[in-house]
Each structure stands twice: as C-alpha cells, then as structure tokens.
Design a protein around this motif. Structure first.
Motif, PDB file in Angstrom:
ATOM      1  N   LEU A 100       1.292  -1.418   0.210  1.00  8.63           N
ATOM      2  CA  LEU A 100       0.405   0.470   0.108  1.00  8.63           C
ATOM      3  C   LEU A 100       1.045   1.361  -0.089  1.00  8.63           C
ATOM      4  O   LEU A 100       1.318   1.269   0.608  1.00  8.63           O
ATOM      5  CB  LEU A 100      -0.870   0.141   1.255  1.00  8.63           C
ATOM      6  N   ARG A 101       0.805   2.055  -0.966  1.00 14.17           N
ATOM      7  CA  ARG A 101       0.860   3.208  -1.354  1.00 14.17           C
ATOM      8  C   ARG A 101       0.474   4.558  -1.296  1.00 14.17           C
ATOM      9  O   ARG A 101      -0.596   4.664  -1.882  1.00 14.17           O
ATOM     10  CB  ARG A 101       2.083   3.398  -2.065  1.00 14.17           C
ATOM     11  N   ASP A 102       0.483   5.570  -0.627  1.00 10.08           N
ATOM     12  CA  ASP A 102      -0.564   6.734  -0.609  1.00 10.08           C
ATOM     13  C   ASP A 102      -2.121   6.308  -0.786  1.00 10.08           C
ATOM     14  O   ASP A 102      -2.705   6.458  -1.688  1.00 10.08           O
ATOM     15  CB  ASP A 102      -0.455   7.310  -1.668  1.00 10.08           C
ATOM     16  N   GLY A 103      -2.229   4.920   0.217  1.00 12.89           N
ATOM     17  CA  GLY A 103      -3.791   4.442  -0.168  1.00 12.89           C
ATOM     18  C   GLY A 103      -3.924   3.981  -1.496  1.00 12.89           C
ATOM     19  O   GLY A 103      -5.056   3.538  -1.546  1.00 12.89           O
ATOM     20  N   ARG A 104      -2.932   3.160  -2.375  1.00 14.10           N
ATOM     21  CA  ARG A 104      -2.825   2.326  -3.830  1.00 14.10           C
ATOM     22  C   ARG A 104      -2.214   1.187  -3.859  1.00 14.10           C
ATOM     23  O   ARG A 104      -1.285   1.414  -2.888  1.00 14.10           O
ATOM     24  CB  ARG A 104      -2.115   3.089  -4.336  1.00 14.10           C
ATOM     25  N   ALA A 105      -3.085   0.573  -3.705  1.00 14.42           N
ATOM     26  CA  ALA A 105      -1.907  -1.340  -4.197  1.00 14.42           C
ATOM     27  C   ALA A 105      -1.341  -1.585  -5.236  1.00 14.42           C
ATOM     28  O   ALA A 105      -2.400  -1.181  -6.482  1.00 14.42           O
ATOM     29  CB  ALA A 105      -3.528  -1.928  -3.485  1.00 14.42           C
ATOM     30  N   LEU A 106      -0.361  -2.125  -4.654  1.00 14.44           N
ATOM     31  CA  LEU A 106       0.715  -2.012  -5.813  1.00 14.44           C
ATOM     32  C   LEU A 106       1.929  -3.214  -5.763  1.00 14.44           C
ATOM     33  O   LEU A 106       1.570  -4.090  -4.980  1.00 14.44           O
ATOM     34  CB  LEU A 106       2.155  -0.771  -6.343  1.00 14.44           C
ATOM     35  N   ARG A 107       1.851  -3.860  -7.277  1.00 19.67           N
ATOM     36  CA  ARG A 107       2.939  -5.234  -6.912  1.00 19.67           C
ATOM     37  C   ARG A 107       3.975  -5.441  -7.522  1.00 19.67           C
ATOM     38  O   ARG A 107       4.349  -4.582  -9.057  1.00 19.67           O
ATOM     39  CB  ARG A 107       1.560  -5.424  -8.247  1.00 19.67           C
ATOM     40  N   PHE A 108       5.353  -5.520  -6.717  1.00 16.84           N
ATOM     41  CA  PHE A 108       6.668  -5.514  -7.499  1.00 16.84           C
ATOM     42  C   PHE A 108       6.588  -6.923  -7.295  1.00 16.84           C
ATOM     43  O   PHE A 108       6.449  -7.817  -6.195  1.00 16.84           O
ATOM     44  CB  PHE A 108       7.145  -4.421  -6.690  1.00 16.84           C
ATOM     45  N   GLN A 109       7.709  -7.792  -8.503  1.00 19.62           N
ATOM     46  CA  GLN A 109       7.733  -8.790  -8.788  1.00 19.62           C
ATOM     47  C   GLN A 109       9.719  -8.553  -7.244  1.00 19.62           C
ATOM     48  O   GLN A 109      10.352  -7.316  -8.184  1.00 19.62           O
ATOM     49  CB  GLN A 109       8.544  -8.786  -9.997  1.00 19.62           C
TER      50      GLN A 109
END
Length: 454
Positions: free
Chosen positions: A277-286
C-alpha cells in the motif's frame, strides 16, 4: 558473512589486547629502570623490526599473532655488561619485579574500565527488560511472571537493561538460589515474584539461562512498513520505496514485520510478488531476494530496514548514560564483577560444579568477535572489554609460564627470604607448559564440538 567478517574483527581485538597487555609490562619496566630489549607482537619469525629510543628497543611484528612478549635485560638469559647490571631485571628488588609482572594483567583491567567508561559516558542504547509471556510449566510461569511486565530489580538490586538482567541471573544461578524479581506492569502495579534457579545448568552447550527459566524478551508486533532501503538491495531495484506497507507476498498475507522477514529469509534467489500500500493505492512488484550466507545457511535479503516506530522504540529501548564520575564507577564495578565471575566459574570448574564445556578457544572467540562487530560498534567495544578482562584473569592464574606463576614465585621468595631455585623454576615451567597446552587443546576441542553441534 564470509570468513573474513570473523577473522578481521578477531585479529583486531587480539592485536589491541596483546599490545595493551605487553605495554603494561613495558611501561612499568621502564619506570623501574629496567632496560627493555624487545617489544614483540606475536611469536616466531619477525616480519617487521624497528629500533627506537635511547636503548634502541626492538619493536617487532612476528609471524604468529596469538600472543606477544617483552624481553628485558636479564643475566639468566645472556651475559650483561658491568655498567648495565643495575638495569637487569633479575637485579631488581622483588617488589619491582612484582610490579613489572603484574602490570600486564592490570593494563587489561584498566583497558576494560576505560572502554566501559567511554560507553557509559557517551550513552549506549540497550533493550529494556520487558518480559514476554513465559512458557507453560517453566520456573518463570510458576513464579507468576506475566507478559508485558518490566523487571525493576533482582534481590533488591536495580535492573535497567535486559543484558543486566541476564547477567545477574547467571551470577545467582551458580549458587542455585531462589531470587526475588520485582516487576511493574502496564497498570503500574508492582509485583514480587519468587524465581527458583535450582534447575538451571550453566553450560554453553545448554540453552541460555533465561531460556531455561522460560523467560523471553517481549518483542512488539511491528507492522511491515519499509524503512531505509539499501542502494544496492533487491527492494530498491524492484521499485519499492521507504514507507511502503507490505500486505501480501505471493499467496501469504503479511501483517507484521516478522512475517515479511520469515518469507524473505526462506526464499533466497526466488522471485516473489510483493503487494504494498502506497498513498492508499495497492501496487505489485516482483522482488528477488539476494542469497546471503548466514552461519553456513543461505538466506534471502532484500536490503530493507524496518521503518522507525518511535512509540514502539521507546517501549523496547533505554539509553544508558551517566556523568563522568558515575560512569567511571560503573566501569570499575562492571570490570570487578566480570573478573570475580570469571574466577568463580574457574574455581567451580575445578571442583566439578560447572561444566568444563564452558571453556572457549580461539574459534568461539572469533565467532563472538564477528557477531559483535556485525551488531555495531557498541557491542564490539563490550566484547573487547569482556575479552580484556578474561585475558587479565587468565594471566593471573598461578600457573608457571603465565604472569600469575611468576608472581607466585615472588611471593614464595618473600616468605622464604630468598629466590626460588633455578631447578624448581625449570620444573615449574615444564609443568606450566603442559597445563597450558592441555587447557588450550581442551578449549579447541570444545570449539570444534560447538561447530559440529551447530
């Protein structure tokens, strides 16, 4: 960590302690008017030699670094010119000879006091003695100790840190005592608990004393929020940022920092999908954790530290700092307590009350050197102080070839009114060498056993 991460801190510590010890002999010999011929760091073939001073003393770095010596003018070793007889060590009064010999171990104690004094003056961050819930059916559980309680004292002696708590327990465990532990809980209620130490085994092959009693340090539940990222780490390379809250790795949900650490450690070189969670947004990383050697085991690391949580940090840590005078007093007290503990353990080993498995050799000491250096400068300084005290105590043992053996000869000389015969000293040297060789062999044997067991 590779082998150099252990060898270099070990050699640095060894060099410092040997130089300080031998400089004690050197300085007092000079004060007593004795001519010093050589100051050597190490034994065997000289690698570097430099002559300096009015006496052209040889300053030597030798091939075998596990020791050192100061060679003085002495008629028993070589002929001495008539005009220098008054500067020969063997011509000095017994009290001057005692001063020169005792100065080496005393220098090690002074070094330890100075190191502790510096730490306590500058301030050192330590873990608070806050307890986790004890394991069932343990001495701690029977004593009524509860999770979240903060230890205030043992047998009326104040306790500030977890390390101090463990040290006092270890001392008291030698006598199998029932001790009174004073605690305070979150509601500020003070409790007194009777803790039975009768079942504790003081043995490096066994679990830590606190673990045997069912005592554990409370570890707060920290959220999996990333702090500082390593410039060359896998986290930054994948695009993660400081402040990201990790909520999932692969198919596993992540709530706590310990969850993240466990998953990453078990996946060296294997690509993982991080959801943050970054600034309220869900992000995905490898993210592909780097494979790192940890005591012979390959573990994963991503080069990310835990975000600093000031409220949790205040609960976990306390900064121990004193004024100049009180810090010096604490340093002297710590050195005295450690030396007394060492003597007590040695005595109990002789009579069989403490296992000889507690003897440690160079391999174990090198391991501790590497671990302490890895934990930070404050821990390494504490390690230096502890080993300096141990070296001082060891050298004062009344074993011929050690400083304590020579002091024993001088005490006998004072009592009988004349020096110990050359023949008696020669036999003593042979016995001392045999005892020292046996001690070193046994300590090395313990080192190997620990390596195999681990």
């Amino acid at each position: 960590m590779n082998l150099l991460d252990y060898i270099l801190p070990f050699l640095l510590a060894l060099g410092i302690l040997i130089v300080v010890h031998e400089f004690g002999h050197y300085a007092v010999a000079r004060l007593c008017g004795v001519k010093v011929l050589r100051f050597s760091l190490g034994f065997g073939k000289p690698l570097l030699v430099r002559k300096a001073g009015a006496d052209q003393t040889e300053w030597v770095l030798a091939a075998f670094p596990l020791g050192g010596y100061v060679k003085m003018l002495d008629e028993r070793e070589a002929p001495v010119a008539a005009h220098e007889l008054h500067r020969a060590f063997n011509r000095q009064s017994v009290w001057r000879r005692i001063a020169v010999v005792a100065a080496g171990p005393l220098a090690n104690f002074v070094l330890a006091i100075a190191l502790y004094w510096g730490l306590y003056t500058g301030g050192v961050e330590e873990l608070r003695p806050r307890l986790a819930a004890p394991e069932a059916a343990t001495s701690a559980a029977h004593a009524g100790l509860q999770g979240g309680e903060l230890v205030r004292s043992i047998n009326g002696e104040a306790v500030e840190t977890w390390q101090e708590f463990r040290w006092k327990l270890l001392n008291l465990a030698l006598d199998k005592q029932v001790v009174t532990v004073e605690t305070v809980n979150a509601s500020r209620e003070i409790g007194f608990h009777k803790l039975d130490l009768a079942g504790v085994v003081v043995d490096q092959a066994e679990r830590d004393v606190t673990a045997q009693l069912g005592l554990q340090l409370q570890r707060p539940k920290l959220p999996a929020v990333l702090g500082r990222l390593s410039a060359s780490g896998a986290a930054e390379a994948a695009g993660l940022r400081e402040g990201d809250r990790v909520v999932r790795i692969g198919d596993s949900s992540v709530e706590l920092w310990t969850d993240l650490v466990t998953i990453v450690r078990d996946a060296p070189g294997r690509t993982l999908e991080f959801e943050v969670l970054r600034d309220g947004r869900a992000l995905r990383f490898q993210v592909t954790p780097s494979a790192v050697d940890d005591n012979g085991r390959s573990v994963g690391r991503i080069g990310a530290a835990l975000a600093d949580a000031e409220d949790q940090r205040e609960q976990m840590f306390v900064t121990v700092r004193y004024g100049l005078g009180e810090a010096l007093s604490k340093g002297i007290g710590q050195t005295w307590d450690t030396a007394a503990m060492s003597v007590s353990v040695m005595g109990r080993m002789i009579v069989g009350e403490v296992s000889v498995k507690n003897l440690s050799g160079p391999v174990t000491i090198a391991d501790f050197a590497g671990q302490s250096a890895r934990m930070g400068w404050a821990h390494y300084i504490k390690f230096l102080a502890l080993i300096s005290i141990s070296l001082g105590v060891l050298n004062l043992m009344p074993v011929p070839v050690l400083d304590g053996g020579h002091l024993l000869y001088y005490v006998i000389e004072i009592i009988k009114g004349g020096p110990v015969s050359e023949r008696a000293m020669e036999i003593g040297q042979q016995i001392g060498m045999a005892l020292l060789a046996a001690l070193m062999a046994f300590a090395f044997y313990n080192d190997i056993n620990r390596l195999v067991a681990s």
